[in-house]
Write an enzyme that holds these catalytic residues in place. Structure first.
Site, PDB file in Angstrom:
ATOM      1  N   GLU A 103       0.823  -1.206   0.000  1.00 48.13           N
ATOM      2  CA  GLU A 103       0.000   0.000   0.000  1.00 48.13           C
ATOM      3  C   GLU A 103       0.865   1.268   0.000  1.00 48.13           C
ATOM      4  O   GLU A 103       0.529   2.247  -0.627  1.00 48.13           O
ATOM      5  CB  GLU A 103      -0.902  -0.036   1.243  1.00 48.13           C
ATOM      6  CG  GLU A 103      -1.890   1.093   1.345  1.00 48.13           C
ATOM      7  CD  GLU A 103      -3.084   0.942   0.404  1.00 48.13           C
ATOM      8  OE1 GLU A 103      -3.383  -0.200   0.003  1.00 48.13           O
ATOM      9  OE2 GLU A 103      -3.686   1.969   0.076  1.00 48.13           O
ATOM     10  N   ASP A 104       1.974   1.243   0.700  1.00 49.99           N
ATOM     11  CA  ASP A 104       2.711   2.488   0.956  1.00 49.99           C
ATOM     12  C   ASP A 104       3.988   2.668   0.155  1.00 49.99           C
ATOM     13  O   ASP A 104       4.596   3.731   0.206  1.00 49.99           O
ATOM     14  CB  ASP A 104       3.077   2.569   2.447  1.00 49.99           C
ATOM     15  CG  ASP A 104       1.845   2.820   3.305  1.00 49.99           C
ATOM     16  OD1 ASP A 104       0.817   3.243   2.740  1.00 49.99           O
ATOM     17  OD2 ASP A 104       1.915   2.594   4.519  1.00 49.99           O
TER      18      ASP A 104
END
Ligand code: MN
Length: 742
Positions: A93-94
């Site tokens: 996600e990051d």
């Protein structure tokens, strides 16, 4: 032995230095010597590099977060794949990392776990209702595939809650709400008691800061009053056990503000009434020793009534086992005790993680073949699985949410049958729920109850420890329909619904059979189920009983059934097969030219009011429905009052006798019938014999002596209707039959 687990220690705001790579790996190896060391090293290095110089809201390097999450999970002693997943849980996600990349580097198992976590990361579980249900659905689907996804998610949430202070205030509240409503109960469900407690306490601080502060102040006061009571009482307990020859480890702990708050609300206590702020735990080796400890304690101090719970003989649904009791301890202070074995303590602290079977649980066949899953542990999974099954059965999000909320957010109450069997129900459950939990047959026949020996209303909400005796009667075959809305458990609700549906189904099948028999008799034809099995499919009904039920309910006109049986040739006027219906299901008139409209500029669709019906011979008027068409009412219809001012909407109508063609028109009538065997069939006979259809027959009121039926019948005209009303009113089973003018 210290019972203050590292998880709780983490809650104290002492900032510990970031765990180092080798510390983490050593820790995993300490409880799992076979762990894949290389995997852990690679995951650590990979995640650290991937997050690079990203920062947390606290200013800490971002990597401190996955590392802390991994640390929490090592406290629960989870396997190497779970720890690696914790380290990697935010990289997709990051950072630039892709799932394909994770799979290439760490294999399919870890990629699958990371995928699960990535999927649920952005789900807002407490948003508006519809979205909430859908998100909760996605969430449970993702975590039920492998319970390790849920364990990592809970650890993730725990660390985020510990560092919530750095978030902006509006976000804080929302995260805390979600934690209190979803994550803390889920942790409890999974048996992660300490995680649940800490999540609740952290959320409570944010959601109700005033209450939190007050309770903490009061705890400080009470502690100051009696400086080292905790160690004093602990020493006393140890002495008593020694005297009775039991070897045990005793430890004491201060209760958390939230658990005190919960108790205050449940027992309606004020803060000054809160006196027992310490909990003690006695841990022994063998189950028998638990009871010896209990005996020793109860012999020494007076028991506080209503607080004794034996969760050893009857474990909680999440597998928790312990004996709970409260006594008036040294100096008359209430002392709360939990007595358990080392193994039970393991389960109480680590829940599903304590069993080492969590890896196999996602694959039921596998675990059934290889590992024996103890019944009490598989409960946590079976609950998750059950939730997911409901989803797959296609329950609507609303209904799903209702169930999930009930089962997730509501605490349980423990009640007992007179024989001492335990019945676990959601809080708010009634004696009726209890009866259905015992057995569906018991529930259906329930007419009363005694709670703790006293007669109580069936709708009484049950409390923990209630002994419930259900009074049944064979005279009650079908439970009151109204119960369906009053019960709390899904089991009771669906059983009540089913019993009522089945009961009325039998009635309607009988009625359908009666109607058909009368007609066949007149046509010198015997009722033959084989013939019906041929006929009903022509009407789109595959099952004979379904067909008879539909006939009884008026969903299929008897004329259609007779025609489908090939009995077209009617024998004279007397036995004329009912004609075609003049209207469709929506009341739309389908006989062209049956009604003449004066002053109507164009051909608008005409429907007959489903409220009253209207038959040739009755004076009628039409009401324009905003350009949609015209609705026909008999002139006496009370519904016309509301159009009195709107004269421009009135249409002058007349029946066109020449075009009616023997079609049947709807008329709503009200029939009050004496409650006696065969009365309903007699009504059907009178109506059917006179060549009318029963389109709809709804019982609106059922007193002991009378039934009220709200009935839509289909007749040729006013003479036909009056003939039927007169015949009904002459019948000894009918008290009154009238045209509805409502
Ligand atoms: Mn995270």
């Amino acid at each position: 032995m210290s019972t203050i687990s590292p998880i709780i220690a983490g809650a104290k705001k002492q900032k510990r230095p970031m765990m180092r790579q080798y510390e983490l790996v050593e820790k995993v190896l300490s409880y799992d010597p076979d762990a894949d060391e290389d995997l852990l090293h690679r995951a650590y290095v990979y995640a650290m590099k991937a997050h690079g110089d990203q920062k947390r809201a606290s200013g800490d390097p971002y990597f401190s977060h996955p590392l802390e999450v991994a640390g929490i999970l090592t406290d629960l002693r989870l396997d190497d794949a779970t720890i690696a997943t914790a380290l990697l849980h935010d990289v997709v996600e990051d950072t630039d990392t892709t799932l394909a990349g994770i799979e290439r580097l760490f294999g399919a198992e870890i990629a699958g776990l990371v995928e699960g976590l990535t999927k649920i990361r952005r789900l807002d579980l407490i948003s508006r209702e519809a979205a909430q249900a859908e998100n909760l659905r996605k969430f449970l689907l993702a975590v039920s595939r492998d319970v390790r996804v849920l364990l990592v998610k809970l650890a993730d949430r725990l660390h985020n809650m510990r560092t919530l202070g750095f978030m902006p205030e509006h976000k804080r509240k929302r995260i805390a709400e979600e934690t209190m409503d979803i994550y803390a109960p889920l942790a409890g469900r999974m048996g992660l008691h300490t995680v649940r407690e800490e999540l609740e306490d952290l959320a409570f601080q944010v959601l109700n800061p005033q209450a939190y502060t007050q309770i903490r102040e009061r705890l400080r006061e009470l502690e100051a009053e009696s400086a080292d009571t905790l160690t004093e009482i602990q020493g006393e307990i140890e002495k008593v056990l020694k005297r009775h020859g039991v070897t045990a480890q005793v430890s004491g702990r201060r209760k958390k503000p939230y658990s005190i708050w919960r108790k205050m609300r449940m027992k309606r206590l004020s803060l000054s009434q809160v006196t027992d702020i310490f909990g003690f735990r006695v841990i022994v080796d063998e189950v028998e020793e638990c009871y010896r400890v209990l005996g020793a304690i109860h012999q020494t101090w007076k028991i506080v009534p209503g607080r004794f719970k034996d969760y050893i003989s009857t474990p909680k649904l999440n597998g928790y086992r312990s004996i709970h009791t409260t006594v008036r301890g040294p100096k008359g202070r209430p002392v709360e005790l939990q007595i358990r074995t080392t193994r039970m303590h393991e389960v109480a602290e680590r829940g599903v993680a304590a069993h080492g079977i969590y890896k196999d649980a996602r694959d039921q066949e596998e675990s059934e073949a290889g590992v024996t899953v103890p019944a009490e542990i598989s409960n946590a999974y079976s609950w998750l699985r059950e939730m997911v099954e409901r989803l797959e059965e296609g329950e609507t999000p609303r209904g799903f949410l209702e169930h999930t909320k009930l089962e997730l957010f509501t605490d349980q109450v423990f009640c007992f049958t007179p024989k001492g069997d335990l019945i676990v129900l959601p809080r708010g459950a009634t004696a009726i729920d209890f009866a259905y939990a015992v057995h569906t047959d018991v529930g259906n026949a329930t007419v009363g109850c005694r709670i703790n020996g006293h007669h109580e209303p069936l709708l009484t909400q049950l409390n923990n420890g209630d002994e419930v005796e259900i009074i049944t009667s064979r005279a009650q075959e079908v439970p009151p329909e109204a119960w369906e809305k009053l019960v709390v458990t899904g089991k009771a609700r669906s059983a009540i619904r089913r019993a009522n549906r089945l009961a009325s189904r039998a009635d309607y099948i009988g009625l359908g059979e009666d109607i058909l028999e009368r007609w066949l008799e007149k046509l010198d034809h015997r009722l033959d189920k084989g013939e019906l099995a041929q006929a009903f499919p022509k009407l789109g009904v595959l099952d004979v009983e379904d067909g008879l039920e539909a006939l009884g309910r008026g969903e299929i006109p008897v004329g259609d059934v007779l025609r489908a049986m090939g009995l077209d040739g009617a024998k004279g006027e007397e036995t004329a097969i009912p004609g075609k219906r003049a209207t469709d299901a929506e009341g739309q008139l389908n006989v062209r030219g049956a009604v003449i409209a004066r002053g109507l500029e164009r051909d608008l669709p005409i429907r007959i009011s489903p409220l009253t019906g209207a038959v040739p011979g009755e004076r009628i008027v039409g009401i324009r429905e905003g350009g949609e068409g015209v609705t026909v009412y008999p002139i006496f219809a009370a519904a016309l009052e509301k159009y009195e001012e709107a004269t421009n909407r009135w249409v002058d109508l007349a029946w066109n006798e020449a075009e009616l063609d023997g079609a049947l028109f709807p008329a709503r009538i009200m029939i009050v019938v004496h409650n006696e065997v065969g009365a309903l069939a007699e009504v059907a006979r009178i109506i059917g014999e006179r060549g009318a259809n029963i389109e709809n027959l709804i019982m609106t009121h059922r007193a002991s002596d009378f039934y009220d039926f709200d009935t839509m019948i289909e007749v040729r005209d006013l003479d036909h209707l009056n003939d039927i009303l007169a015949s009904l009113n002459h019948s000894p089973v009918v008290s009154q039959a009238t045209r509805f003018s409502g």
